[in-house]
Design a protein around this motif. Sequence first.
Motif, PDB file in Angstrom:
ATOM      1  N   GLU A 142      77.518  67.505  29.756  1.00 13.68           N
ATOM      2  CA  GLU A 142      76.849  67.346  28.411  1.00 13.68           C
ATOM      3  C   GLU A 142      75.573  66.346  28.661  1.00 13.68           C
ATOM      4  N   PHE A 143      76.035  65.652  29.269  1.00 14.96           N
ATOM      5  CA  PHE A 143      74.448  65.059  29.778  1.00 14.96           C
ATOM      6  C   PHE A 143      73.577  65.911  30.369  1.00 14.96           C
ATOM      7  N   PHE A 144      73.618  66.689  31.507  1.00 17.44           N
ATOM      8  CA  PHE A 144      72.612  66.927  31.914  1.00 17.44           C
ATOM      9  C   PHE A 144      71.795  67.505  31.941  1.00 17.44           C
ATOM     10  N   GLN A 145      72.018  68.228  30.453  1.00 16.24           N
ATOM     11  CA  GLN A 145      70.420  68.685  29.589  1.00 16.24           C
ATOM     12  C   GLN A 145      69.833  67.927  29.191  1.00 16.24           C
ATOM     13  N   TYR A 149      74.038  71.794  37.689  1.00 15.60           N
ATOM     14  CA  TYR A 149      75.062  71.423  37.780  1.00 15.60           C
ATOM     15  C   TYR A 149      76.148  72.397  38.289  1.00 15.60           C
ATOM     16  N   VAL A 150      76.828  72.260  38.962  1.00 18.81           N
ATOM     17  CA  VAL A 150      78.298  72.460  39.481  1.00 18.81           C
ATOM     18  C   VAL A 150      79.874  72.005  39.371  1.00 18.81           C
ATOM     19  N   HIS A 151      80.897  72.987  39.233  1.00 21.64           N
ATOM     20  CA  HIS A 151      82.180  72.229  39.337  1.00 21.64           C
ATOM     21  C   HIS A 151      82.502  73.221  40.726  1.00 21.64           C
ATOM     22  N   SER A 152      83.200  72.277  42.009  1.00 18.81           N
ATOM     23  CA  SER A 152      83.710  73.237  42.310  1.00 18.81           C
ATOM     24  C   SER A 152      85.270  71.924  43.002  1.00 18.81           C
ATOM     25  N   ASP A 153      86.308  72.712  44.034  1.00 22.23           N
ATOM     26  CA  ASP A 153      87.759  71.993  43.646  1.00 22.23           C
ATOM     27  C   ASP A 153      87.711  71.790  45.704  1.00 22.23           C
ATOM     28  N   THR A 154      86.432  71.928  46.093  1.00 23.61           N
ATOM     29  CA  THR A 154      86.079  71.868  47.809  1.00 23.61           C
ATOM     30  C   THR A 154      85.211  71.118  48.474  1.00 23.61           C
ATOM     31  N   HIS A 155      85.375  70.971  49.364  1.00 22.07           N
ATOM     32  CA  HIS A 155      84.512  69.763  50.209  1.00 22.07           C
ATOM     33  C   HIS A 155      84.128  68.638  49.322  1.00 22.07           C
ATOM     34  N   THR A 156      85.774  67.848  49.176  1.00 19.55           N
ATOM     35  CA  THR A 156      86.861  66.549  49.061  1.00 19.55           C
ATOM     36  C   THR A 156      88.162  66.615  49.574  1.00 19.55           C
ATOM     37  N   ASP A 157      87.857  65.415  50.544  1.00 14.66           N
ATOM     38  CA  ASP A 157      89.176  65.283  51.162  1.00 14.66           C
ATOM     39  C   ASP A 157      89.859  64.187  49.993  1.00 14.66           C
ATOM     40  N   ALA A 158      89.075  63.743  48.693  1.00 13.88           N
ATOM     41  CA  ALA A 158      89.959  63.072  47.733  1.00 13.88           C
ATOM     42  C   ALA A 158      89.996  63.047  46.593  1.00 13.88           C
ATOM     43  N   TYR A 172      69.786  59.554  36.113  1.00 15.04           N
ATOM     44  CA  TYR A 172      68.352  60.171  34.895  1.00 15.04           C
ATOM     45  C   TYR A 172      69.784  60.335  33.844  1.00 15.04           C
ATOM     46  N   SER A 173      70.442  61.444  33.969  1.00 18.35           N
ATOM     47  CA  SER A 173      72.227  62.031  33.746  1.00 18.35           C
ATOM     48  C   SER A 173      73.031  60.436  33.581  1.00 18.35           C
ATOM     49  N   TRP A 174      73.442  59.539  34.697  1.00 18.31           N
ATOM     50  CA  TRP A 174      74.012  58.528  34.977  1.00 18.31           C
ATOM     51  C   TRP A 174      73.669  57.462  33.915  1.00 18.31           C
ATOM     52  N   GLY A 175      72.439  57.591  33.542  1.00 14.07           N
ATOM     53  CA  GLY A 175      71.866  56.238  32.566  1.00 14.07           C
ATOM     54  C   GLY A 175      72.267  57.232  30.990  1.00 14.07           C
ATOM     55  N   SER A 176      71.733  58.083  30.672  1.00 10.30           N
ATOM     56  CA  SER A 176      72.532  58.868  29.352  1.00 10.30           C
ATOM     57  C   SER A 176      73.966  58.591  29.289  1.00 10.30           C
ATOM     58  N   ALA A 177      75.035  58.700  30.340  1.00 10.92           N
ATOM     59  CA  ALA A 177      75.879  58.953  29.600  1.00 10.92           C
ATOM     60  C   ALA A 177      76.128  57.774  29.436  1.00 10.92           C
ATOM     61  N   ASN A 178      75.837  56.370  30.389  1.00 12.81           N
ATOM     62  CA  ASN A 178      76.315  55.295  29.849  1.00 12.81           C
ATOM     63  C   ASN A 178      75.382  54.695  29.062  1.00 12.81           C
ATOM     64  N   ASN A 179      74.501  55.275  28.336  1.00 11.17           N
ATOM     65  CA  ASN A 179      73.930  54.776  26.628  1.00 11.17           C
ATOM     66  C   ASN A 179      72.898  53.201  27.457  1.00 11.17           C
TER      67      ASN A 179
END
Length: 516
Positions: free
Chosen positions: A43-46, A163-172, A212-219
């Motif tokens: 929701e913070f992408f836009q 902005y996408v979701h994915s269950d691949t490309h991660t070992d954690a 910007y996205s991270w900053g918006s999410a963290n006020n």
Amino acid sequence: MSTRPKFRETTCLDGQWIVPPLQLNNANIFKPILSCRAYFPIEFFQAAFLTLVNHPEYNSSLILRSDTVWDDDLTIHDAGSENSNNPRPSQRCMLKDHIATRSIRRKLLPRRPGRDGSLEQDCIIYRSKYDSHPTVGVLVPQIPHNHGLPYYHPSVSHLAFRYVHSDTHTDAPEETTQYLIIEVIPLDDSPIDISSRLYRTCLALLETIDRYSWGSANNYKKRVIHDVIIPRDEYQDLYLIMKERYKGLVDVWQESTDPCKHVFEDVGIATFLMLLWKKTYEYVDPECFDAERPWTLWPRPSEGFVDLGCGNGILTHILISEGFKGEGIDLRSRHSWSHYPENTRRHLHVQAFNPFELPPQLKPSIFIIGNHADELTPWVPVVSSILPASGYLSIPCCPWDFDSKYERGRGGAFKVPQFDSKSHEHQEFVESLGFGEAQGETSYSKYRVWLAYLSRACGWKLECEMLRIPSTRNWAIIGRSRDGEELSGREVAQNILSAVSERGMFTPRIPEGKSR
């Protein structure tokens, strides 16, 4: 606020895609360039994309700003559907399996109009048919016929943030599986390897929208606020005109200092003052009108201005050349003075400043300028109150107190008022001043806090602005109107003058040259 995770990009040029690339309805396929982890909810992408749309100058020093041509909410009339007849969303940018929710056309304005042209660009926000949140933002330049793109724009017909979701490309599994991707449709023959300009531009844009996205999410909130008194667009438009008129001073610079810094800094201050006076004073009949200089009809202080410690005299020269009445005074003349036209030279004076016997240029209803005025800085609001002046602008630099001692933020020998630095009222006051250091903890910040309290004690309504000038000392304090009882402010100013006199430590400096 939590610490932002370190930005780490991953190239997509090797064909290792997180999800299939975007595709236009006309079958053109985007090419993924870069991706990174997204440590924030969808929701913070836009909000981040809109910040990028509204402020392209944050990411390119070649862009001045963008002006909005239109901004349509396409969800109101279901205009984002594929069968919509609404002409505003670019028909070159209908995404397969996506619905447009908002269409903005902006006009990009270059910082150097003589070199680059302006460009209109569609900025379209989409949501997937299978998701209720916007997940894609696409930039589409409206390339003029028979013209190429300006240098500041990457060589692409479409550029998408996704902005996408994915269950691949991660070992954690415990880490995020959300990603930001930049995809493009390049123009013919545009290189896209990792050494190309397009790749570097995409990398900068990806890091920016992630921040910007991270900053918006963290006020996150900007701690330095510009354009409080004068709107940005008005200032920038006039500044470009004034910069063009006075850029030639750089080539004939007579001092040993950096010409670009000093010329364009004073062009910026002159621009701000002209707009400030226009907004502050009543209309005054000018002696003449020049169609190429509409500001000759603008309001201005009726008694003109005095530039205290005018130095090289550029600010005084610009204002006088543009039809404003005023004088500049300094302890010594500069090499530049003799190279100005006669109309400027006769308004530059070698004159000592003595608060106990004010220079003749300082008279009631004058506007006082203290531009990096050193030991004169604390006297600006005091003298402005005693006269009284019609207003003042002070841009403090090195901390000096009333006894002309270099204090490095100790607060000056005369405390006005005694304030509790830990009180809630004091903290609110510091935040209202609009500068960026942590709550006034640096020596320069402490000095500015002291000057702000001093101005208020002298009866001035406090206004502050971070000027758009090429200087780290760009914080300005402005007095345009009286706050409360005018007589009480003048009484404080007179008491300061008496206290300095009793201490007997202030000695007016001797002019270095012939007075005139």
